[in-house]
Design an enzyme around this catalytic site. Structure first.
Site, PDB file in Angstrom:
ATOM      1  CD  GLU A 131      40.645  35.945  40.618  1.00 11.34           C
ATOM      2  OE1 GLU A 131      39.987  36.053  39.565  1.00 11.34           O
ATOM      3  OE2 GLU A 131      40.120  35.923  41.759  1.00 11.34           O
ATOM      4  CG  ASP A 152      36.815  41.633  34.242  1.00 14.26           C
ATOM      5  OD1 ASP A 152      36.646  40.679  35.027  1.00 14.26           O
ATOM      6  OD2 ASP A 152      37.815  41.748  33.503  1.00 14.26           O
TER       7      ASP A 152
END
Length: 260
Positions: free
Chosen positions: A52, A63
């Site tokens: 990824e 995040d």
């Protein structure tokens, strides 16, 4: 047409091995984007199932602090989505790549051009965490005739009916979010997590991978027992930034060769 990412991961599942997908931030390297393929090669040589690749963005809502800082370091090197795609077009990789980005960079790039240019790389999957399923038509018409799978995220708070809606017709894999919140949190798992993952894996007809907060060998063992594999981000990003390539290789090798 079954997409390459689906077939590739399903073959690993059928071989009774755990699927292992590490996350890296594009451009978060001493050499900037020029070091991207070095990192990819390190991970490929450790046996990963896929990789990824994160796209740095100024407002990364999914995040956690480690990956957000990695994105900031990358942005400070003037790394852009355009530059990342151009770099990925330079060379084919041994394993499929999965891009993790947000809506705005794709919109600014141009949706049709984005999909067209990605098709000239080894990218076979796409994750857009701030794209609600109801608005997936933002990009699905452009992906339909491509070999790029749009990967759905399913969280613990997702209701059964909603889960089935997300899973039906899904491609690539199901990204099962192990914690509520952003990436990188560890040890805050709900008591019903294993049951949730087992049910999800039993219902889905494509691989289910567990991510968010996965960081130890014990996590790898636990989540391979109730899903088809794991995605590891913050630990990989932190250790690479700290120059611990050997430690990363050992950890990734363990996860990539885990037998069910």
């Amino acid at each position: 047409m079954t997409k390459t990412l689906t077939k590739h991961l399903q073959a690993i599942k059928d071989s009774k091995r755990g699927i292992f997908v590490p996350y890296i931030m594009a451009g978060d390297h001493a050499k900037g984007l020029d070091g991207l393929f070095e990192t990819i090669t390190l991970l490929e040589n450790s046996g990963v199932s896929a990789i990824e690749v994160g796209i740095p963005w100024s407002d990364p809502v999914a995040d956690g602090p480690i990956i957000e800082l990695a994105g900031q370091r990358s942005l400070a090197k003037d790394v852009t989505l355009t530059a990342i795609i151009k770099k990925l077009q330079e060379k084919k990789t041994q394993v499929p790549l999965v891009i993790m980005t947000y809506i705005n960079p794709v919109y600014e790039y141009g949706i049709e051009a984005f999909v067209k240019d990605l098709a000239e790389t080894s990218v076979k999957g796409l994750i857009i965490p701030d794209l609600p399923n109801e608005h997936a038509d933002f990009i699905t018409p452009y992906l339909r005739d491509s070999d790029i799978a749009l990967v759905p995220l399913v969280s613990l708070t997702t209701g059964i009916d909603r889960q089935k809606q997300l899973i039906n017709g899904a491609e690539g894999f199901i990204y099962a979010v192990a914690i509520n919140g952003v990436t990188g949190k560890t040890g805050n798992y709900r008591d019903d997590l294993d049951k949730h993952l087992s049910n999800l894996t039993a219902y889905a007809d494509i691989p289910v991978l567990t991510g968010f907060g996965v960081s130890t060998e014990e996590d790898i063992k636990r989540f391979n027992a109730v899903s088809d594999g794991v995605i590891v981000g913050s630990k990989i990003v932190r250790d690479l930034h700290d120059g611990k390539e050997e430690e990363v290789a050992e950890f990734v090798t363990f996860g990539s060769h885990f037998e069910k």
